[in-house]
Design a protein around this motif. Structure first.
Motif, PDB file in Angstrom:
ATOM      1  N   LEU A 146       0.831  -1.208   0.000  1.00 45.42           N
ATOM      2  CA  LEU A 146       0.000   0.000   0.000  1.00 45.42           C
ATOM      3  C   LEU A 146       0.863   1.255   0.000  1.00 45.42           C
ATOM      4  O   LEU A 146       0.568   2.222  -0.708  1.00 45.42           O
ATOM      5  CB  LEU A 146      -0.919  -0.004   1.223  1.00 45.42           C
ATOM      6  N   LYS A 149       2.130   1.901  -3.279  1.00 41.92           N
ATOM      7  CA  LYS A 149       1.049   2.055  -4.251  1.00 41.92           C
ATOM      8  C   LYS A 149       1.124   0.986  -5.344  1.00 41.92           C
ATOM      9  O   LYS A 149       0.892   1.248  -6.520  1.00 41.92           O
ATOM     10  CB  LYS A 149       1.062   3.454  -4.856  1.00 41.92           C
ATOM     11  N   ASP A 150       1.474  -0.218  -4.898  1.00 40.92           N
ATOM     12  CA  ASP A 150       1.591  -1.367  -5.806  1.00 40.92           C
ATOM     13  C   ASP A 150       0.261  -2.115  -5.803  1.00 40.92           C
ATOM     14  O   ASP A 150       0.046  -3.037  -5.007  1.00 40.92           O
ATOM     15  CB  ASP A 150       2.736  -2.267  -5.335  1.00 40.92           C
ATOM     16  N   ASP A 151      -0.652  -1.716  -6.678  1.00 45.12           N
ATOM     17  CA  ASP A 151      -1.994  -2.292  -6.700  1.00 45.12           C
ATOM     18  C   ASP A 151      -1.969  -3.785  -6.982  1.00 45.12           C
ATOM     19  O   ASP A 151      -2.779  -4.553  -6.430  1.00 45.12           O
ATOM     20  CB  ASP A 151      -2.858  -1.585  -7.744  1.00 45.12           C
ATOM     21  N   ALA A 152      -1.057  -4.217  -7.839  1.00 39.86           N
ATOM     22  CA  ALA A 152      -0.977  -5.644  -8.182  1.00 39.86           C
ATOM     23  C   ALA A 152      -0.583  -6.458  -6.957  1.00 39.86           C
ATOM     24  O   ALA A 152      -1.144  -7.540  -6.708  1.00 39.86           O
ATOM     25  CB  ALA A 152       0.027  -5.858  -9.314  1.00 39.86           C
ATOM     26  N   VAL A 154      -1.031  -5.605  -3.820  1.00 35.97           N
ATOM     27  CA  VAL A 154      -2.152  -5.556  -2.879  1.00 35.97           C
ATOM     28  C   VAL A 154      -3.203  -6.600  -3.255  1.00 35.97           C
ATOM     29  O   VAL A 154      -3.684  -7.353  -2.396  1.00 35.97           O
ATOM     30  CB  VAL A 154      -2.782  -4.149  -2.854  1.00 35.97           C
ATOM     31  N   LYS A 155      -3.537  -6.659  -4.523  1.00 34.49           N
ATOM     32  CA  LYS A 155      -4.541  -7.624  -4.990  1.00 34.49           C
ATOM     33  C   LYS A 155      -4.068  -9.050  -4.754  1.00 34.49           C
ATOM     34  O   LYS A 155      -4.843  -9.916  -4.314  1.00 34.49           O
ATOM     35  CB  LYS A 155      -4.833  -7.401  -6.466  1.00 34.49           C
TER      36      LYS A 155
END
Length: 742
Positions: A146, A149-152, A154-155
């Motif tokens: 988070l 800001k690594d959305d992949a 996090v998912k």
């Protein structure tokens, strides 16, 4: 038969997740399964074992100078606390419901994994198998993703995956070698999400129960511990019945593992959840700082702009919103309340969109003690003209606008330059309205300009002292024409004066009348240099910054330096004190102790000012004007109309707790009348004659044609005649022959 097959499959799968941990303990004698285990071991050994834990994001606080809270900032609302600050019953509750074998395993629990897998495959209730250590690891990895800001990532962390689970297991085993069980439990309790955006047990306790984690009862602990499995589903505010059911399950587990007695269980279970809940919200940001919101915003900009808080703006913002800082500021809560109440009482200023701003600083150290304006802070651009995020008191780079023209508030800088050049308050200048030539050596120009008077009236000869307390533009034009506009600019700059938009101070022909656009905080600090005997202190907003461990961090340091001769400031103070006793602010009156100040009014009353100070103490600037440069006008107003009364009302209260001081006395030599000799100008050109007269601090007057046998146009003398002794500033007329004997 199908059910048996499912159980065998689950058993083999479990070998990957559990058998590898014990080098084949579960399946050593089964050929195929043994091969799976050996492959699993190789896969497991190949996983990285490094585990570095950064401190999780936690809230920062901005405090008033007395330590009371002004505002809170956070990405995740979290307050880190040691395990000793968590009630023992809370530690027991979380272990009972999340990992009852926590103190027996080494990070991963093979028995738990096997039990969960067999139970799930058999169609029983779905069970997890993550230990508290694994849950902590997952939360750490999630926090890192988070923050980056690594959305992949996090998912991926939120999606079931056996390979990821194996990696978490290995990291958990590694962590158990680096941290004690109590350290891991402490870290878990500080990082876990409890719902409603509350991270960690301390903020959850404060938010849901209005108490500290150290004060939790058995029923409280069971309620909070039950929430971490599914913070939304077990939210006691939205779903009290569900939360009570879950709480009672936790109590049952605690009873089963003999952590509590039957009587304790019965008493806690009989407590209605509704009676436990006392919600306490933690507001995020300056919007909730009341009248201090604009100062609060200024502090955030100080942090964003200063390298002391990090290498770039992104790092500085992260420190503010995630670093767990305690920022003690200079703002005095009592003086801040006085400032806002004074402004609010002048409701006339709200008419037609007029703006009001007040900045007050301690002149001895530059500390900002009050900052207020007649708007409410909001970041909503559609909130209406009584709301704005723009701080009228400060520069654009710190959340302000472009500043405002200061008018006659600028005259003290011309006065100080005049006095520094060796001239005096009793020098006489000609206040007649006429075109004069002004030079700016740093710009390489010389231009003519003919100003008119605004606040002050008067014409003809007058002393510099009279010109100051009556704020006579034409007299100041006479003074400025004998100086270098660049010297006036440099005097102002030495007192911290600068344009609010960040561009250099202008030195156009009218600049000595305050055409530069400057912020109120800048003016308050500059006048503070006069109050402080010529020592200017740069504005300071922050006293101390500590991290969550209580360590003091670097911050902008106070910056005070002597910029004017003390005797020069003594004369400035003497002149400006008379503004309040017999000048443009006479009807406003004083503040019950030695004080000085200056009114200011721009063309068409677009902006009006009063900046003043108590001897050796508080310096305050008040601006009343047009915040958005619209056609709005403060019709018929001068600096003494609104700004000065606001200043007096605030200052009269604000200085009461400060020791009374007096201004330094002006030396007698500086206050006596000054006489000079009228120079001989016969035989010079008119330009040469005028320069000779000006060099003697005399006013070059009109050219008068006189009967004479000398050729027409020849200078034949002066009036008063050359060689006579006159008071400096006296008008000297140049006598020119008309070529007739008469």
């Amino acid at each position: 038969m199908a059910k048996v097959t499912s159980l065998i499959a689950a058993f083999v799968t479990t070998s990957l997740l559990a058998g590898v941990l014990t080098a084949g303990v579960f399946l050593p004698a089964v050929g195929a399964a043994g091969q799976v285990t050996r492959s699993g071991i190789e896969f497991f050994d190949a996983l990285p074992a490094d585990f570095k834990v950064d401190q999780p994001s936690q809230q920062s606080k901005i405090l008033y100078s007395d330590g009371s809270e002004m505002a809170t900032f956070y990405y995740e609302n979290r307050i880190l606390v040691p395990l000793s600050a968590v009630a023992p019953v809370m530690r027991q509750a979380i272990v009972a419901i999340e990992d009852n074998r926590f103190y027996e395993h080494s990070g991963a629990d093979p028995k738990g994994i096997l039990r969960a897998a067999v139970n799930n495959a058999a169609g029983e209730d779905t069970q997890g198998a993550s230990t508290l250590t694994q849950q902590w690891i997952k939360n750490v990895l999630l926090n890192e993703a988070l923050a980056a800001k690594d959305d992949a990532a996090v998912k991926a962390l939120q999606t079931p995956d056996k390979a990821r689970k194996v990696r978490e297991i290995k990291l958990a085993i590694t962590a158990e070698k680096q941290y004690s069980k109590d350290e891991i439990l402490q870290n878990y309790l500080n990082i876990a999400l409890f719902g409603n955006g509350q991270y960690g047990v301390q903020t959850a306790s404060r938010h849901f129960l209005s108490k500290n984690a150290s004060e939790l009862t058995l029923a409280d602990a069971a309620l909070l511990a039950g929430m971490v499995q599914s913070p939304t589903r077990w939210n006691p505010v939205r779903y009290p019945d569900r939360a009570q059911h879950r709480r009672d399950i936790v109590l049952g587990e605690m009873l089963r593992f003999k952590m509590i007695t039957q009587q304790q269980y019965d008493e806690a279970k009989a407590t209605p959840v509704a009676s436990q809940i006392h919600v306490e919200d933690t507001q995020n940001g300056c919007s909730y700082a009341g009248s201090a919101a604009y100062f609060c915003d200024y502090v955030t900009w100080v942090i964003r702009n200063d390298p002391a808080f990090g290498p770039d703006e992104a790092a500085r913002l992260k420190l503010l919103y995630a670093g767990g800082l305690t920022i003690t500021t200079t703002l005095n809560p009592a003086k801040q309340a006085m400032a806002q109440e004074t402004i609010d009482a002048r409701r006339v200023s709200y008419r037609r969109g007029i703006g009001v701003a007040l900045s007050s600083v301690d002149s001895t150290n530059g500390q900002i003690v009050a900052m207020a304006q007649n708007r409410q802070y909001t970041t909503d651009p559609n909130a209406g003209n009584r709301f704005t995020a723009i701080n009228y008191n400060v520069d654009r780079a710190y959340g302000g606008g472009g500043g405002f023209q200061v008018g006659s508030n600028y005259k003290p800088f011309t006065l100080a330059t005049w006095l520094e050049s060796g001239r005096g308050l009793n020098s006489v200048v000609n206040a007649s309205k006429t075109s004069r030539r002004f030079r700016a050596s740093c710009e390489g120009y010389s231009k003519t300009f003919s100003p008119s008077n605004a606040e002050g009236g008067g014409s003809g000869p007058m002393t510099v002292l009279q010109a100051t307390y009556n704020s006579v533009n034409t007299a100041y034009a006479s003074m400025a024409s004998r100086l270098d506009l660049c010297d006036i600019r440099d005097t102002a700059a030495s007192l911290g004066v600068h344009r609010a938009d960040g561009t250099p101070l202008q030195t156009n022909a009218s600049s000595f009348l305050g055409t530069n656009e400057i912020a109120p905080l800048t003016m308050a600090s500059a006048f503070g240099g006069f109050a402080n005997g010529g020592t200017y202190c740069k504005p300071v907003a922050i006293i101390e910054v500590k991290n969550s461990a209580g360590q003091v961090l670097p911050k902008p340091e106070p910056d005070c330096k002597q910029v004017l001769d003390p005797q020069v400031t003594a004369q400035v103070n003497y002149a400006l004190s008379q503004v309040l006793t017999r000048g443009t602010a006479k009807r406003v009156g004083g503040i019950g102790r030695p004080a000085a100040g200056k009114t200011g009014t721009t063309n068409q009353s677009m902006e009006t000012w009063f900046t003043g100070y108590a001897a050796g103490g508080l310096s305050t600037a008040v601006w009343v004007g047009t915040p958005d440069r619209s056609p709005t006008r403060v019709y018929g107003a001068y600096g003494a109309t609104y700004a000065a009364p606001i200043w007096r009302s605030y200052m009269s209260q604000a200085v009461r707790d400060m020791p009374e001081q007096s201004f330094a006395e002006v030396r007698r030599s500086a206050s006596r009348n000054e006489e000079v000799t009228v120079p001989r100008v016969v035989g010079l050109s008119e330009d040469e004659a005028r320069k000779a007269i000006q060099d003697q601090e005399l006013e070059d007057g009109a050219t008068v044609e006189t009967d004479s046998t000398e050729p027409a146009g020849t200078i034949i003398g002066t009036s008063p005649r050359s060689g006579s002794r006159v008071t400096n500033g006296t008008e000297v007329r140049i006598l020119v022959s008309n070529g007739r004997s008469g």
